[in-house]
Design a protein around this motif. Structure first.
Motif, mmCIF file in Angstrom:
data_model
loop_
_atom_site.group_PDB
_atom_site.id
_atom_site.type_symbol
_atom_site.label_atom_id
_atom_site.label_comp_id
_atom_site.label_asym_id
_atom_site.label_seq_id
_atom_site.Cartn_x
_atom_site.Cartn_y
_atom_site.Cartn_z
ATOM 1 N N SER A 110 0.832 -1.196 0.000
ATOM 2 C CA SER A 110 0.000 0.000 0.000
ATOM 3 C C SER A 110 0.866 1.245 0.000
ATOM 4 O O SER A 110 0.526 2.266 -0.611
ATOM 5 N N ILE A 111 2.008 1.154 0.691
ATOM 6 C CA ILE A 111 2.940 2.279 0.759
ATOM 7 C C ILE A 111 3.811 2.353 -0.489
ATOM 8 O O ILE A 111 3.983 3.412 -1.085
ATOM 9 N N SER A 112 4.359 1.214 -0.919
ATOM 10 C CA SER A 112 5.359 1.242 -1.988
ATOM 11 C C SER A 112 4.772 1.277 -3.393
ATOM 12 O O SER A 112 5.384 1.810 -4.310
ATOM 13 N N ILE A 113 3.567 0.719 -3.584
ATOM 14 C CA ILE A 113 2.993 0.644 -4.932
ATOM 15 C C ILE A 113 1.685 1.414 -5.039
ATOM 16 O O ILE A 113 1.531 2.289 -5.892
ATOM 17 N N PHE A 114 0.719 1.101 -4.181
ATOM 18 C CA PHE A 114 -0.637 1.650 -4.318
ATOM 19 C C PHE A 114 -0.840 2.872 -3.424
ATOM 20 O O PHE A 114 -1.823 2.965 -2.692
ATOM 21 N N ASN A 115 0.088 3.828 -3.484
ATOM 22 C CA ASN A 115 0.036 4.965 -2.570
ATOM 23 C C ASN A 115 -0.660 6.196 -3.154
ATOM 24 O O ASN A 115 -0.834 7.190 -2.464
ATOM 25 N N ILE A 122 4.109 2.575 -14.261
ATOM 26 C CA ILE A 122 5.528 2.449 -14.582
ATOM 27 C C ILE A 122 5.638 1.939 -16.016
ATOM 28 O O ILE A 122 4.683 1.405 -16.575
ATOM 29 N N HIS A 123 6.827 2.108 -16.594
ATOM 30 C CA HIS A 123 7.091 1.595 -17.937
ATOM 31 C C HIS A 123 7.968 0.347 -17.840
ATOM 32 O O HIS A 123 8.870 0.270 -17.002
ATOM 33 N N LEU A 124 7.687 -0.629 -18.690
ATOM 34 C CA LEU A 124 8.462 -1.869 -18.717
ATOM 35 C C LEU A 124 9.397 -1.868 -19.926
ATOM 36 O O LEU A 124 8.963 -1.602 -21.050
ATOM 37 N N SER A 125 10.673 -2.170 -19.684
ATOM 38 C CA SER A 125 11.633 -2.296 -20.775
ATOM 39 C C SER A 125 11.419 -3.631 -21.481
ATOM 40 O O SER A 125 10.656 -4.485 -21.013
ATOM 41 N N LEU A 159 3.890 -12.761 -5.825
ATOM 42 C CA LEU A 159 4.664 -11.976 -4.868
ATOM 43 C C LEU A 159 5.972 -11.501 -5.492
ATOM 44 O O LEU A 159 6.379 -10.347 -5.299
ATOM 45 N N VAL A 160 6.616 -12.365 -6.254
ATOM 46 C CA VAL A 160 7.850 -11.962 -6.945
ATOM 47 C C VAL A 160 7.554 -10.814 -7.911
ATOM 48 O O VAL A 160 8.332 -9.854 -8.008
ATOM 49 N N LEU A 161 6.426 -10.894 -8.615
ATOM 50 C CA LEU A 161 6.045 -9.812 -9.517
ATOM 51 C C LEU A 161 5.858 -8.490 -8.763
ATOM 52 O O LEU A 161 6.292 -7.433 -9.221
ATOM 53 N N LEU A 162 5.210 -8.556 -7.599
ATOM 54 C CA LEU A 162 5.004 -7.343 -6.807
ATOM 55 C C LEU A 162 6.332 -6.745 -6.349
ATOM 56 O O LEU A 162 6.508 -5.521 -6.365
ATOM 57 N N TYR A 163 7.265 -7.605 -5.975
ATOM 58 C CA TYR A 163 8.591 -7.098 -5.589
ATOM 59 C C TYR A 163 9.298 -6.456 -6.782
ATOM 60 O O TYR A 163 9.994 -5.441 -6.645
ATOM 61 N N GLN A 164 9.124 -7.039 -7.966
ATOM 62 C CA GLN A 164 9.706 -6.463 -9.171
ATOM 63 C C GLN A 164 9.086 -5.094 -9.473
ATOM 64 O O GLN A 164 9.787 -4.141 -9.818
ATOM 65 N N ILE A 165 7.763 -5.010 -9.322
ATOM 66 C CA ILE A 165 7.071 -3.740 -9.552
ATOM 67 C C ILE A 165 7.527 -2.696 -8.539
ATOM 68 O O ILE A 165 7.759 -1.529 -8.878
ATOM 69 N N GLU A 171 12.881 2.781 -8.921
ATOM 70 C CA GLU A 171 13.859 3.247 -9.916
ATOM 71 C C GLU A 171 13.300 4.371 -10.779
ATOM 72 O O GLU A 171 14.053 5.225 -11.245
ATOM 73 N N GLN A 172 11.981 4.371 -10.999
ATOM 74 C CA GLN A 172 11.380 5.361 -11.874
ATOM 75 C C GLN A 172 10.773 6.532 -11.115
ATOM 76 O O GLN A 172 10.082 7.379 -11.688
ATOM 77 N N THR A 173 11.026 6.581 -9.806
ATOM 78 C CA THR A 173 10.523 7.642 -8.950
ATOM 79 C C THR A 173 11.698 8.433 -8.410
ATOM 80 O O THR A 173 12.775 7.884 -8.169
ATOM 81 N N THR A 174 11.500 9.737 -8.230
ATOM 82 C CA THR A 174 12.600 10.604 -7.798
ATOM 83 C C THR A 174 12.790 10.626 -6.289
ATOM 84 O O THR A 174 13.632 11.332 -5.787
ATOM 85 N N PHE A 175 11.978 9.847 -5.550
ATOM 86 C CA PHE A 175 12.134 9.833 -4.107
ATOM 87 C C PHE A 175 12.089 8.409 -3.577
ATOM 88 O O PHE A 175 11.618 7.495 -4.236
#
Length: 287
Positions: A110-115, A122-125, A159-165, A171-175
């Motif tokens: 909730s804090i790291s992704i859905f805040n 995000i963009h995926l390479s 869960l691995v996908l959520l950790y990747q996200i 990485e794509q956030t400035t804070f």
């Protein structure tokens, strides 16, 4: 204007997995009438759009590039734009699904992704697309075949996908969005606001509960949202008012009281000052 619908995933049926992964385009076509109108969910969503297009979130149409992954929080209003291809994958899950692995995970994500802070995607390479495709196909295979212990495999793969996200968003956030960072104080401040919409919010008291000074809270909210604490409260009240007005489950008078206004007339003036529309006019403009 029709009332905004709220949908649930396996509501109160805990014999279900409380998780779904769907191929997006067929899902959208099957549910087009509902999915292309503003709606909200009691669960979390991840939307991976493989082709460029548009998506509507909280009263804004967002143009996105190919391989964009959106995160839709509980109760956010959104809909699919019919002119977009909507090719990709759609993940649905309830808090109960990931809490089976650890009770701390819902709070963490909730804090790291859905805040609801910063960009909602995000963009995926190309490299990340291959990785996400592999995990998605593995999960679909497990859900289809339902072999022994498939639910555990699905939970751990997801869960691995959520950790990747989480990593990619960082990485794509400035804070810094670590759960133990100053950023989490701003998220907690937002949570306090949401839990106390019907009360007179005192910034000094909330800061004290967060274990920081009001000056520090002011610095952090400006750093992470660009707003003062008072402006953030106002912005969140207006957004919640829009969501409640769109749902049509409550009268304008009831909405006013639920947001801490003593008089509905004051709420109407407050809303019009911030949006240039009265609550009634806003309702009439919704699709």
């Amino acid at each position: 204007m029709k009332a905004i619908k709220k949908y649930h995933l396996h509501k109160n049926d805990f014999s279900k997995l409380h998780f779904e992964l769907k191929t997006l385009a067929p899902y959208f076509l099957h549910n087009k009438a509902k999915a292309s109108r503003p709606h909200r969910h009691s669960f979390f969503q991840l939307l991976w759009f493989k082709e460029k297009g548009k998506h509507y979130i909280d009263y804004e149409v967002i143009e996105h590039a190919e391989n964009t992954l959106f995160f839709i929080n509980q109760n956010q209003v959104h809909y699919f734009c019919t002119e977009s291809s909507n090719e990709g994958y759609l993940f649905h899950f309830n808090t109960s699904f990931i809490s089976k692995l650890s009770s701390e995970l819902p709070s963490r994500f909730s804090i790291s992704i859905f805040n609801e802070m910063g960009l909602p995607f995000i963009h995926l390479s190309n490299k990340e697309v291959k990785l996400f495709e592999l995990f998605s196909q593995t999960i679909i295979k497990e859900l289809t075949e339902k072999k022994e212990n498939y639910t555990d495999v699905v939970m751990h793969q997801f869960l691995v996908l959520l950790y990747q996200i989480e990593r990619l968003k960082r990485e794509q956030t400035t804070f810094d969005i670590d759960s133990n960072s100053d950023f989490s104080k701003v998220v907690q401040f937002k949570q306090h606001i949401m839990e106390q919409f019907d009360q007179n919010l005192h910034i000094n008291e909330i800061a004290k509960e967060l274990g920081i000074s009001s000056k520090k809270l002011n610095t952090l909210t400006k750093q992470y949202t660009g707003l003062t604490p008072a402006s953030l409260i106002k912005e969140m009240k207006i957004l919640e008012a829009k969501r409640m007005l769109a749902s049509k489950n409550s009268s304008i008078k009831e909405i006013a009281y639920s947001l801490g206004f003593d008089q509905p007339t004051y709420f109407t003036k407050y809303f019009k000052k911030e949006t240039t529309k009265t609550p009634k006019q806003f309702q009439e403009l919704l699709p």
